[in-house]
Design a protein around this motif. Sequence first.
Motif, short mmCIF file in Angstrom:
data_model
loop_
_atom_site.label_atom_id
_atom_site.label_comp_id
_atom_site.label_asym_id
_atom_site.label_seq_id
_atom_site.Cartn_x
_atom_site.Cartn_y
_atom_site.Cartn_z
N VAL A 14 0.84 -1.20 0.00
CA VAL A 14 0.00 0.00 0.00
C VAL A 14 0.87 1.25 0.00
N ASN A 15 0.48 2.22 -0.80
CA ASN A 15 1.03 3.57 -0.73
C ASN A 15 -0.13 4.54 -0.66
N GLU A 16 0.08 5.64 0.04
CA GLU A 16 -0.94 6.69 0.12
C GLU A 16 -0.42 7.94 -0.55
N HIS A 17 -1.31 8.61 -1.28
CA HIS A 17 -0.96 9.85 -1.95
C HIS A 17 -2.19 10.74 -1.98
N ASN A 18 -2.05 11.94 -1.44
CA ASN A 18 -3.17 12.90 -1.40
C ASN A 18 -4.43 12.30 -0.79
N GLY A 19 -4.25 11.52 0.27
CA GLY A 19 -5.40 10.94 0.97
C GLY A 19 -6.00 9.71 0.32
N ARG A 20 -5.44 9.25 -0.78
CA ARG A 20 -5.95 8.05 -1.45
C ARG A 20 -4.97 6.91 -1.24
N ARG A 21 -5.50 5.71 -1.16
CA ARG A 21 -4.69 4.51 -1.00
C ARG A 21 -4.57 3.81 -2.35
N PHE A 22 -3.34 3.42 -2.70
CA PHE A 22 -3.07 2.70 -3.94
C PHE A 22 -2.47 1.35 -3.57
N TYR A 23 -3.00 0.30 -4.20
CA TYR A 23 -2.61 -1.06 -3.86
C TYR A 23 -1.88 -1.73 -5.01
N LYS A 24 -0.94 -2.60 -4.66
CA LYS A 24 -0.24 -3.46 -5.61
C LYS A 24 -0.09 -4.82 -4.94
N ILE A 25 0.06 -5.86 -5.75
CA ILE A 25 0.43 -7.16 -5.22
C ILE A 25 1.76 -7.56 -5.84
N GLY A 26 2.53 -8.31 -5.06
CA GLY A 26 3.81 -8.80 -5.54
C GLY A 26 3.61 -10.01 -6.43
N ILE A 27 4.37 -10.05 -7.53
CA ILE A 27 4.37 -11.21 -8.42
C ILE A 27 5.83 -11.58 -8.69
N SER A 28 6.08 -12.82 -9.04
CA SER A 28 7.45 -13.23 -9.35
C SER A 28 7.43 -14.33 -10.40
N LYS A 29 8.58 -14.47 -11.05
CA LYS A 29 8.72 -15.56 -12.03
C LYS A 29 10.15 -16.08 -11.93
N LYS A 30 10.28 -17.37 -12.23
CA LYS A 30 11.58 -18.01 -12.18
C LYS A 30 12.28 -17.82 -13.52
N MET A 31 13.49 -17.32 -13.46
CA MET A 31 14.28 -17.07 -14.65
C MET A 31 15.01 -18.36 -15.07
N GLN A 32 15.57 -18.38 -16.26
CA GLN A 32 16.27 -19.57 -16.76
C GLN A 32 17.47 -19.94 -15.90
N ASP A 33 18.08 -18.94 -15.24
CA ASP A 33 19.26 -19.22 -14.40
C ASP A 33 18.87 -19.71 -13.00
N GLY A 34 17.56 -19.86 -12.75
CA GLY A 34 17.09 -20.38 -11.46
C GLY A 34 16.75 -19.30 -10.44
N ASN A 35 17.15 -18.06 -10.69
CA ASN A 35 16.80 -16.95 -9.80
C ASN A 35 15.39 -16.47 -10.09
#
Length: 98
Positions: A14-35
């Motif tokens: 969550v981040n807030e800006h000018n009294g509004r809340r903005f949401y994000k979710i974390g996503i991930s993917k596995k790369m060819q090198d395993g990271n």
Amino acid sequence: MLQSSFNGEAMVFVNEHNGRRFYKIGISKKMQDGNYQNGYIDVQFKKDIIVENKTKINVKSAWLTFYMNKENITVPYIFINEFEQLDNTQFGAEPLPF
């Protein structure tokens, strides 16, 4: 028409800006090198729903949608219609700089 649906566990940031809340979710993917490469995608909840930063949720019903910004560019996000909170423990990190 293309339809999408999402479910599963996610962490909400969550981040807030000018009294509004903005949401994000974390996503991930596995790369060819395993990271893993991490990223974030915008999400919105039903009106009057407040979720705290770094809250783990189980998404039960969600779909991909969009809005048009001031430059008339399509901005996609996931609308989370139904979820349950798994854990509201704060993990010590600051909100994302977005």
